[in-house]
Every structure is written in C-alpha cells, then in structure tokens.
Scaffold this motif. Structure first.
Motif, PDB file in Angstrom:
ATOM      1  N   ALA A  18       0.832  -1.206   0.000  1.00 52.44           N
ATOM      2  CA  ALA A  18       0.000   0.000   0.000  1.00 52.44           C
ATOM      3  C   ALA A  18       0.868   1.258   0.000  1.00 52.44           C
ATOM      4  O   ALA A  18       0.566   2.233  -0.685  1.00 52.44           O
ATOM      5  N   PHE A  19       1.947   1.221   0.776  1.00 52.29           N
ATOM      6  CA  PHE A  19       2.865   2.353   0.816  1.00 52.29           C
ATOM      7  C   PHE A  19       3.499   2.591  -0.546  1.00 52.29           C
ATOM      8  O   PHE A  19       3.582   3.726  -1.031  1.00 52.29           O
ATOM      9  N   LYS A  20       3.949   1.517  -1.181  1.00 49.02           N
ATOM     10  CA  LYS A  20       4.567   1.645  -2.501  1.00 49.02           C
ATOM     11  C   LYS A  20       3.577   2.185  -3.525  1.00 49.02           C
ATOM     12  O   LYS A  20       3.915   3.002  -4.377  1.00 49.02           O
ATOM     13  N   GLU A  21       2.331   1.741  -3.427  1.00 50.20           N
ATOM     14  CA  GLU A  21       1.298   2.204  -4.348  1.00 50.20           C
ATOM     15  C   GLU A  21       1.021   3.693  -4.162  1.00 50.20           C
ATOM     16  O   GLU A  21       0.901   4.446  -5.130  1.00 50.20           O
ATOM     17  N   LEU A  22       0.951   4.122  -2.923  1.00 50.90           N
ATOM     18  CA  LEU A  22       0.697   5.540  -2.635  1.00 50.90           C
ATOM     19  C   LEU A  22       1.819   6.434  -3.137  1.00 50.90           C
ATOM     20  O   LEU A  22       1.586   7.425  -3.824  1.00 50.90           O
ATOM     21  N   ILE A  23       3.043   6.087  -2.774  1.00 47.43           N
ATOM     22  CA  ILE A  23       4.169   6.943  -3.126  1.00 47.43           C
ATOM     23  C   ILE A  23       4.434   6.911  -4.624  1.00 47.43           C
ATOM     24  O   ILE A  23       4.835   7.919  -5.217  1.00 47.43           O
ATOM     25  N   SER A  24       4.176   5.772  -5.266  1.00 44.54           N
ATOM     26  CA  SER A  24       4.349   5.697  -6.717  1.00 44.54           C
ATOM     27  C   SER A  24       3.317   6.559  -7.427  1.00 44.54           C
ATOM     28  O   SER A  24       3.622   7.231  -8.423  1.00 44.54           O
ATOM     29  N   HIS A  25       2.099   6.534  -6.935  1.00 48.67           N
ATOM     30  CA  HIS A  25       1.031   7.318  -7.545  1.00 48.67           C
ATOM     31  C   HIS A  25       1.352   8.812  -7.533  1.00 48.67           C
ATOM     32  O   HIS A  25       1.062   9.536  -8.469  1.00 48.67           O
ATOM     33  N   ASP A  26       1.989   9.276  -6.476  1.00 46.78           N
ATOM     34  CA  ASP A  26       2.233  10.703  -6.317  1.00 46.78           C
ATOM     35  C   ASP A  26       3.551  11.165  -6.918  1.00 46.78           C
ATOM     36  O   ASP A  26       3.704  12.345  -7.234  1.00 46.78           O
ATOM     37  N   LEU A  27       4.512  10.266  -7.087  1.00 47.43           N
ATOM     38  CA  LEU A  27       5.842  10.700  -7.507  1.00 47.43           C
ATOM     39  C   LEU A  27       6.211  10.316  -8.927  1.00 47.43           C
ATOM     40  O   LEU A  27       6.942  11.043  -9.592  1.00 47.43           O
TER      41      LEU A  27
END
Length: 277
Positions: free
Chosen positions: A245-254
């Motif tokens: 979930a963390f990887k998905e969030l940070i990937s989505h934003d960066l």
C-alpha cells in the motif's frame, strides 16, 4: 540619413534585448521563490495593487489613500520580508547557480528514487528504526534544508538506512530529498500546531503533518516504537500502511509516467483519530 535609420534600427534592437533580459531575470526570480512563503506574500502585493486600481476607479478615496501608503512603504517592507530569498539569490549569483538551467528529474530517476525509499522503509520498519523522509515537490523546501546538514548526495537505500541508524550524528531529524538527491539530513520540520491531533502521535508524525500543511511535499514516517509505516501529504495522514500500500501511494504521487495507478485503498486515517501507529 542612412546613419539615422541605422541608429533607429539599433535602438529597436536594444529595446527588444532589454525586454528579453528583464523577462529572463523576472523568470529566474520567480523560479527562485517558487513554492516558498514569498509566493504567498507576492500574491498579497498583487491583491493590494488590484485594490488600489479598483478604489481609484470607483473614487473610494480613503481606501485609495490607505493602499497608496502601503505601496509607498512597500519597497522597504519587501526588503525586510523577502530577506531570506534575497540573500539566497545573492549567494546563488556568487556561485554562478543563478544562471544555471533547472531541469526536472526524468522518469528513470524518479523510479530509482521510489525504489530506494521503499527498500529503505521496508528495512527500517522490520527493525523498528525510526525515520522521517520528506520529498520536495512543487513547493520549495530550501528554508528547511538550511536547518540541517547539507549532503547533496545521490539517493540510495543504503544511504537512507545509514542516516537513521540510532545514535549516529544525523539520525535525529528529517531527511529532505530534492530533485532526486538527498539534499540534507538532521533537518528541522515545523510541528503541526493543530489542537485536534491525537496525543498518541509522536514528534515525527507531528513534524510530518506540519510540513504537509505548509508545503505539497510527501513525507514518510517509520515509527521506532511499532515499526508502522505512515505517509503524509496535503495535511492528511495515512497510517499503518502495508509495504504494498505504501509503494502504491508513493508511486502514484511521484512517478511521472505512472498515471494509471490509483491511490491505495489502505489505511487512510484522519490525523484527529486515535488509532495506534
């Protein structure tokens, strides 16, 4: 007669060059203060100028006089208010950085940065190593970078892990990532002053929320007590994230090219909540 014609042509060319140079300097100055507190103050100045024009047009004498006084003393106020930005501009001018090109990071560099942050976060979460990593986006974070120890190093998971190893000189404070480089470590971030924040949140979470309230940065928090992973952005706190979930969030934003990724549907907690993390 041809002499005067040539003189007129040169005069026009000089005017064009003059306009282009002034436009370029203004562009560089706007880039310099982009995203800093100076932008908000600049918007305030524009509002005052608009009020001055409107009040003059409608014959509002008192309001017109007040705004005129603000404009008359505005130059001195600008020097005082923009002192940090002016100092930074002069420093960059002396180092020659004022004239350098500012290219944004490419997709490959962004992917490497995300991979390094995720790998380091996973390692520290499993071992309950406290961490605070803030990633600059559109809003400049130079003011906060100056509070820490400058590094200007290429980002890697090994570097991030070593910085936050307990009892090392740089572990206390935040790491700020700027343009895919580790700009500084041991930085001070503003603590959120909201009275509604859960008492369970420690200093790292309060700092992460505080910086997300004044900038558009993304900040990663690893709790040294529980090993839980949290992420803050736009004044929101996402707690108890799994690694995926963390990887998905940070990937989505960066990630620039990752436009099809949807935000993670995992634990997004309002910072007023009382959930453990």
């Amino acid at each position: 007669m041809p002499f005067f014609e040539d003189f007129t042509i040169w005069k026009y060319l000089a005017s064009i060059v003059d306009i282009l140079l002034v436009s370029w300097v203004i562009y560089k100055l706007l880039n310099l203060i982009k995203g800093t507190k100076a932008v908000q103050l600049l918007k305030g100045i524009v509002v005052i100028l608009l009020i001055r024009v409107v009040s003059e047009f409608f014959g509002l004498n008192t309001l017109s006089w007040l705004t005129q006084q603000a404009i008359d003393w505005g130059f001195l106020a600008i020097i005082i208010i923009f002192q940090p930005e002016l100092r930074r501009a002069l420093e960059q001018l002396g180092r020659g950085r004022f004239f350098s090109r500012t290219n944004g990071p490419d997709d490959e560099e962004q992917e490497k940065m995300v991979e390094a942050i995720v790998k380091a976060t996973d390692y520290m979460a499993k071992r309950r190593i406290g961490a605070l990593i803030s990633i600059e986006r559109e809003t400049g974070m130079s003011d906060y970078i100056e509070t820490g120890i400058p590094l200007d190093a290429k980002i890697s998971s090994e570097l991030l892990i070593n910085i936050f190893i307990p009892n090392t000189p740089l572990h206390d404070g935040a790491v700020i990532i700027q343009k895919n480089n580790v700009a500084a470590a041991a930085c001070y971030l503003p603590l959120s002053e909201s009275p509604f924040i859960s008492k369970e949140l420690g200093t790292r979470h309060r700092a992460a929320l505080g910086i997300s309230e004044v900038t558009d940065s993304i900040t990663v928090v690893v709790s040294e007590e529980t090993g839980n992973i949290s992420l803050t952005k736009n004044g929101e706190l996402h707690r108890n994230l799994t690694l995926d979930a963390f990887k998905e969030l940070i990937s989505h934003d960066l990630l620039i090219t990752n436009t099809k990724v949807k935000p993670a549907s995992s634990a997004r907690w309002n910072w007023r909540g009382k959930n453990n993390g």
